[in-house]
Enzyme design. Structure first.
Site, PDB file in Angstrom:
ATOM      1  N   LYS A   1       1.067  -1.087   0.113  1.00 20.02           N
ATOM      2  CA  LYS A   1       0.187   0.108   0.069  1.00 20.02           C
ATOM      3  C   LYS A   1       0.898   1.138   0.036  1.00 20.02           C
ATOM      4  O   LYS A   1       1.791   1.117   0.403  1.00 20.02           O
ATOM      5  CB  LYS A   1      -0.874   0.151   1.275  1.00 20.02           C
ATOM      6  CG  LYS A   1      -2.089   0.974   1.224  1.00 20.02           C
ATOM      7  CD  LYS A   1      -3.295   0.172   0.672  1.00 20.02           C
ATOM      8  CE  LYS A   1      -4.625   1.011   0.793  1.00 20.02           C
ATOM      9  NZ  LYS A   1      -5.714   0.246   0.305  1.00 20.02           N
TER      10      LYS A   1
ATOM     11  N   GLY B   1     -25.055   2.962   4.360  1.00 18.72           N
ATOM     12  CA  GLY B   1     -24.388   3.494   3.439  1.00 18.72           C
ATOM     13  C   GLY B   1     -24.558   3.196   1.971  1.00 18.72           C
ATOM     14  O   GLY B   1     -24.520   1.984   1.492  1.00 18.72           O
TER      15      GLY B   1
ATOM     16  N   GLY C   1     -23.600   4.125  -0.737  1.00 18.59           N
ATOM     17  CA  GLY C   1     -22.883   4.845  -1.779  1.00 18.59           C
ATOM     18  C   GLY C   1     -22.662   3.944  -3.229  1.00 18.59           C
ATOM     19  O   GLY C   1     -23.563   3.207  -3.600  1.00 18.59           O
ATOM     20  N   LYS C   2     -21.249   3.909  -3.656  1.00 16.75           N
ATOM     21  CA  LYS C   2     -21.104   3.056  -4.867  1.00 16.75           C
ATOM     22  C   LYS C   2     -21.285   1.805  -4.509  1.00 16.75           C
ATOM     23  O   LYS C   2     -22.274   0.847  -5.277  1.00 16.75           O
ATOM     24  CB  LYS C   2     -19.760   3.226  -5.527  1.00 16.75           C
ATOM     25  CG  LYS C   2     -19.478   4.699  -5.896  1.00 16.75           C
ATOM     26  CD  LYS C   2     -18.217   4.794  -6.508  1.00 16.75           C
ATOM     27  CE  LYS C   2     -17.031   4.680  -5.259  1.00 16.75           C
ATOM     28  NZ  LYS C   2     -16.929   5.888  -4.385  1.00 16.75           N
ATOM     29  N   VAL C   3     -20.797   1.187  -3.415  1.00 20.79           N
ATOM     30  CA  VAL C   3     -21.111  -0.297  -3.118  1.00 20.79           C
ATOM     31  C   VAL C   3     -22.505  -0.740  -2.649  1.00 20.79           C
ATOM     32  O   VAL C   3     -23.062  -1.404  -3.085  1.00 20.79           O
ATOM     33  CB  VAL C   3     -20.038  -0.830  -2.273  1.00 20.79           C
ATOM     34  CG1 VAL C   3     -20.337  -2.349  -1.930  1.00 20.79           C
ATOM     35  CG2 VAL C   3     -18.664  -0.744  -2.756  1.00 20.79           C
ATOM     36  N   GLY C   4     -22.892   0.182  -1.808  1.00 20.37           N
ATOM     37  CA  GLY C   4     -24.247   0.016  -1.110  1.00 20.37           C
ATOM     38  C   GLY C   4     -25.303  -0.069  -2.040  1.00 20.37           C
ATOM     39  O   GLY C   4     -26.295  -0.682  -1.916  1.00 20.37           O
TER      40      GLY C   4
HETATM   41  N1  LIG Z   1     -15.598   0.845  -3.882  1.00 20.74           N
HETATM   42  C1  LIG Z   1     -14.890  -0.224  -3.651  1.00 20.74           C
HETATM   43  O1  LIG Z   1     -14.444  -1.113  -4.595  1.00 20.74           O
HETATM   44  C2  LIG Z   1     -14.508  -0.843  -2.329  1.00 20.74           C
HETATM   45  C3  LIG Z   1     -13.508  -1.832  -2.108  1.00 20.74           C
HETATM   46  C4  LIG Z   1     -13.602  -2.427  -0.752  1.00 20.74           C
HETATM   47  C5  LIG Z   1     -14.069  -1.910   0.060  1.00 20.74           C
HETATM   48  N2  LIG Z   1     -14.606  -0.670   0.159  1.00 20.74           N
HETATM   49  C6  LIG Z   1     -15.087   0.067   1.117  1.00 20.74           C
HETATM   50  O2  LIG Z   1     -16.413  -0.139   1.211  1.00 20.74           O
HETATM   51  C7  LIG Z   1     -17.057   1.082   1.798  1.00 20.74           C
HETATM   52  C8  LIG Z   1     -18.008   1.782   0.891  1.00 20.74           C
HETATM   53  O3  LIG Z   1     -17.159   2.102  -0.358  1.00 20.74           O
HETATM   54  P1  LIG Z   1     -17.971   3.107  -1.478  1.00 20.74           P
HETATM   55  O4  LIG Z   1     -16.879   2.901  -2.837  1.00 20.74           O
HETATM   56  O5  LIG Z   1     -19.387   2.683  -1.787  1.00 20.74           O
HETATM   57  O6  LIG Z   1     -18.036   4.478  -0.868  1.00 20.74           O
HETATM   58  P2  LIG Z   1     -18.894   5.692  -1.271  1.00 20.74           P
HETATM   59  O7  LIG Z   1     -18.169   6.936  -0.534  1.00 20.74           O
HETATM   60  O8  LIG Z   1     -19.182   5.796  -2.677  1.00 20.74           O
HETATM   61  O9  LIG Z   1     -20.125   5.326  -0.265  1.00 20.74           O
HETATM   62  C9  LIG Z   1     -19.908   5.593   1.118  1.00 20.74           C
HETATM   63  C10 LIG Z   1     -21.288   6.028   1.524  1.00 20.74           C
HETATM   64  O10 LIG Z   1     -21.521   5.986   2.606  1.00 20.74           O
HETATM   65  C11 LIG Z   1     -22.116   7.327   3.316  1.00 20.74           C
HETATM   66  N3  LIG Z   1     -22.246   7.683   4.679  1.00 20.74           N
HETATM   67  C12 LIG Z   1     -21.041   8.263   5.180  1.00 20.74           C
HETATM   68  N4  LIG Z   1     -21.197   8.256   6.688  1.00 20.74           N
HETATM   69  C13 LIG Z   1     -22.169   7.601   6.797  1.00 20.74           C
HETATM   70  C14 LIG Z   1     -22.980   7.410   8.206  1.00 20.74           C
HETATM   71  N5  LIG Z   1     -22.341   7.619   9.174  1.00 20.74           N
HETATM   72  N6  LIG Z   1     -24.072   6.724   8.243  1.00 20.74           N
HETATM   73  C15 LIG Z   1     -24.363   6.386   7.096  1.00 20.74           C
HETATM   74  N7  LIG Z   1     -23.842   6.518   5.700  1.00 20.74           N
HETATM   75  C16 LIG Z   1     -22.972   7.372   5.830  1.00 20.74           C
HETATM   76  C17 LIG Z   1     -21.879   8.272   2.236  1.00 20.74           C
HETATM   77  O11 LIG Z   1     -22.768   9.224   2.315  1.00 20.74           O
HETATM   78  C18 LIG Z   1     -21.717   7.587   1.162  1.00 20.74           C
HETATM   79  O12 LIG Z   1     -23.079   7.398   0.441  1.00 20.74           O
HETATM   80  C19 LIG Z   1     -15.983   1.967   2.357  1.00 20.74           C
HETATM   81  O13 LIG Z   1     -15.562   1.534   3.653  1.00 20.74           O
HETATM   82  C20 LIG Z   1     -14.676   1.529   1.395  1.00 20.74           C
HETATM   83  O14 LIG Z   1     -13.476   1.540   1.740  1.00 20.74           O
HETATM   84  C21 LIG Z   1     -15.057  -0.222  -1.098  1.00 20.74           C
END
Ligand SMILES: NC(=O)c1ccc[n+]([C@@H]2O[C@H](COP(=O)([O-])OP(=O)(O)OC[C@H]3O[C@@H](n4cnc5c(N)ncnc54)[C@H](O)[C@@H]3O)[C@@H](O)[C@H]2O)c1
Length: 360
Positions: free
Chosen positions: A83, A183, A185-188
């Protein structure tokens, strides 16, 4: 400049290499951490973050690179763990020159370390870094990359969740189960789609009103609650933390009503001992770094020339890996987080050892 580092908890092997990189003109200050190359070149993203101190940046890169070794090992990849962190506020100092200077340092490691996106770095940044190094993944589709990794991350989380459901209820289907997604976001969002398709009842929350609007528009059947505390206390079967780290802590675990935890967020366990608290409450925790490996599987596939179907097949195997870990945990009488670490260490030792066989 390279330094040898010893930490209080260096793991079974300790870090192989830690490299400090500086380019005064562009303002680059970066640290690349290589925890292990036992299984192959170290792969892990670059975090661009305004750390309070160099010590904080170093501590983060040591932690994160170690975590990547375990994640890549259990994802079945022929890749070790590394990393990098760039110390600075990306909004203030990120520039073409800084990213390219960083790319030259990555290149100087001769393929011992492959970089990718992380907090504060994006696909477009990887395209810039790629102008100086071959050892970069997570590039844009136009540059032969795989693009957004959240698609396969969500698919892998869904597979891990199915394996956990099978372990607890004897059936991997989530039909009729209430799943709480924290959450959107993208993954959710992708995960919610898979759950709805499988017939689950989804309860969700997000701090961003745009995310809630997305749910109302695309999945009107999803129940929205005020905040994560309300979600944790709700009558749910599965809790899927998909926002920030530390979701499983001394407040949330005692309040949690779900039987299963499986979500995308990194570093869900707020501190050592939480995995035991979960086990004592009869809550099955599918380790975060096992179920969220779909993203790294995607960027790793890019090294071979990206093929979505191949990468998806590999992410689908997160079901089998999660199942294996949950069975091992039962057999060895340890929490799944401990079983996962043991399995990763076993693969690093068993496969890494083969390098000792001389090939002539
Ligand atoms: N994108 C990937 O490929 C990937 C891979 C492995 C791990 N992750 C992990 O998964 C998680 C989500 O990733 P992502 O890419 O969807 O990120 P993202 O930033 O697109 O989504 C995160 C979401 O969480 C929401 N959020 C933040 N604080 C919050 C809270 N207190 N309560 C409720 N919602 C809240 C944000 O508004 C946002 O919509 C992160 O922890 C990331 O490290 C992502």
């Amino acid at each position: 400049m390279g330094v040898f580092v010893s930490t209080d908890d260096p793991g079974p092997a300790g870090h192989e290499q830690v490299v400090f990189c500086q380019d005064r003109q562009s303002g680059l200050k970066a640290i690349i951490g290589i925890y292990s190359t036992a299984l192959g070149p170290a792969l892990g993203g670059t975090r661009f973050y305004p750390y309070a101190s160099e010590e904080a940046a170093l501590a983060d890169v040591l932690d994160l690179s170690r975590g990547m070794a375990y994640k890549n090992a259990l994802a079945g990849l022929d890749l070790g763990g590394g990393k990098a962190v760039i110390w600075g506020d990306p909004d203030q100092v990120k520039s073409e020159a800084l990213l390219r200077a960083y790319g030259r340092f990555v290149q100087s490691l001769g393929g011992r370390y492959y970089t990718a996106c992380d907090v504060g770095t994006y696909v477009a940044d990887m395209d810039v870094i790629a102008r100086e190094t071959r050892y970069v993944t997570g590039r844009s589709v136009e540059h032969g990359g795989a693009g957004d990794s959240s698609v396969l991350t969500a698919w892998g989380v869904f597979q891990g969740m199915r394996a956990a459901a099978e372990h607890v209820w004897g059936n991997p289907s989530l039909r009729g189960r209430r799943v709480g997604v924290a959450g959107l976001g993208k993954v959710g969002r992708h995960l919610t789609g898979h759950l709805v398709d499988d017939g689950a009842e989804v309860v969700a929350t997000d701090v961003d009103p745009r995310a809630l609007e997305w749910a109302r528009t695309n999945h009107p059947g999803v129940a929205l609650v005020a905040d994560t505390a309300a979600l944790v206390a709700a009558d749910i079967d599965v809790y899927a933390p998909c926002a920030l780290g530390g979701a499983l802590n001394d407040d949330s675990v005692p309040a949690l009503r779900a039987r299963v935890v499986a979500g995308a967020a990194n570093n869900q366990l707020a501190h050592p001992g939480i995995e035991k608290l979960l086990a004592d409450r009869g809550i099955l925790y599918a380790p975060d770094y096992v179920v969220n490996a779909g993203g790294v599987i995607q960027v790793a596939d890019e090294i071979e020339g990206f093929n979505f179907d191949r990468a998806k097949l590999r992410a689908t195997r997160i079901f089998d890996t999660t199942r294996q870990i949950l069975r091992l945990a039962d057999d060895e009488g340890v929490p799944p987080a401990v079983a996962a670490d043991r399995l990763a260490e076993r693969r690093m030792a068993d496969v890494g050892r083969l390098r000792a066989i001389h090939l002539g």
